[in-house]
Design a protein around this motif. Structure first.
Motif, PDB file in Angstrom:
ATOM      1  N   GLY A  24      35.897  51.323  22.567  1.00 18.70           N
ATOM      2  CA  GLY A  24      36.236  52.250  23.642  1.00 18.70           C
ATOM      3  C   GLY A  24      36.525  51.550  24.952  1.00 18.70           C
ATOM      4  O   GLY A  24      35.845  50.592  25.324  1.00 18.70           O
ATOM      5  N   LEU A  25      37.550  52.031  25.625  1.00 22.78           N
ATOM      6  CA  LEU A  25      37.987  51.438  26.889  1.00 22.78           C
ATOM      7  C   LEU A  25      36.873  51.429  27.927  1.00 22.78           C
ATOM      8  O   LEU A  25      36.616  50.412  28.573  1.00 22.78           O
ATOM      9  CB  LEU A  25      39.208  52.203  27.423  1.00 22.78           C
ATOM     10  CG  LEU A  25      39.860  51.612  28.649  1.00 22.78           C
ATOM     11  CD1 LEU A  25      40.569  50.309  28.305  1.00 22.78           C
ATOM     12  CD2 LEU A  25      40.843  52.576  29.266  1.00 22.78           C
ATOM     13  N   MET A  26      36.175  52.553  28.104  1.00 26.93           N
ATOM     14  CA  MET A  26      35.114  52.649  29.117  1.00 26.93           C
ATOM     15  C   MET A  26      33.964  51.692  28.808  1.00 26.93           C
ATOM     16  O   MET A  26      33.474  50.998  29.695  1.00 26.93           O
ATOM     17  CB  MET A  26      34.583  54.083  29.204  1.00 26.93           C
ATOM     18  CG  MET A  26      35.583  55.056  29.767  1.00 26.93           C
ATOM     19  SD  MET A  26      35.129  56.813  29.687  1.00 26.93           S
ATOM     20  CE  MET A  26      33.377  56.847  29.694  1.00 26.93           C
ATOM     21  N   THR A  27      33.559  51.659  27.560  1.00 27.91           N
ATOM     22  CA  THR A  27      32.443  50.804  27.143  1.00 27.91           C
ATOM     23  C   THR A  27      32.768  49.337  27.360  1.00 27.91           C
ATOM     24  O   THR A  27      31.971  48.585  27.917  1.00 27.91           O
ATOM     25  CB  THR A  27      32.106  51.048  25.661  1.00 27.91           C
ATOM     26  OG1 THR A  27      31.794  52.424  25.492  1.00 27.91           O
ATOM     27  CG2 THR A  27      30.951  50.195  25.198  1.00 27.91           C
ATOM     28  N   ILE A  28      33.959  48.934  26.935  1.00 29.38           N
ATOM     29  CA  ILE A  28      34.357  47.530  27.059  1.00 29.38           C
ATOM     30  C   ILE A  28      34.554  47.156  28.522  1.00 29.38           C
ATOM     31  O   ILE A  28      34.125  46.085  28.960  1.00 29.38           O
ATOM     32  CB  ILE A  28      35.621  47.244  26.229  1.00 29.38           C
ATOM     33  CG1 ILE A  28      35.335  47.495  24.740  1.00 29.38           C
ATOM     34  CG2 ILE A  28      36.106  45.816  26.451  1.00 29.38           C
ATOM     35  CD1 ILE A  28      36.572  47.503  23.856  1.00 29.38           C
ATOM     36  N   ALA A  29      35.177  48.027  29.309  1.00 28.50           N
ATOM     37  CA  ALA A  29      35.391  47.748  30.729  1.00 28.50           C
ATOM     38  C   ALA A  29      34.050  47.543  31.436  1.00 28.50           C
ATOM     39  O   ALA A  29      33.882  46.592  32.210  1.00 28.50           O
ATOM     40  CB  ALA A  29      36.185  48.876  31.389  1.00 28.50           C
TER      41      ALA A  29
END
Length: 94
Positions: A41-46
């Motif tokens: 997930g974009l949010m998790t990785i960011a």
């Protein structure tokens, strides 16, 4: 997805080398890690990259700031990615 995360790495001053992939028909970003399961997930990785760069202040200092940052990241994933064309995305961001 992966291109944005690589750019975020660069902006945060992190060394290159993370391996990104995509999962499912929506091409959800996945970060392959050396020590355990990958992050999805974009949010998790960011958020992971920001913490790795020791720039936690970018995620907010107070509970309210953290909630606002989380809200904008969520908006990015649910609304902006939902645009079917570049024009749709431009209108949403406007």
């Amino acid at each position: 997805g992966a291109e944005e995360l690589a750019l975020l790495e660069q902006l945060l001053g992190l060394p290159k080398g993370n391996k990104y992939g995509a999962q499912g028909e929506r091409k959800v970003p996945v970060l392959q890690t050396n020590n355990g399961p990958g992050l999805t997930g974009l949010m998790t990785i960011a958020a992971h990259l920001v913490k790795q760069a020791k720039k936690d202040q970018l995620l907010g200092s107070t509970a309210e700031e953290k909630a606002v940052v989380q809200q904008w990241l969520e908006y990015r994933v649910t609304r902006v990615d939902g645009g079917s064309t570049k024009e749709d995305t431009r209108i949403i961001l406007k």
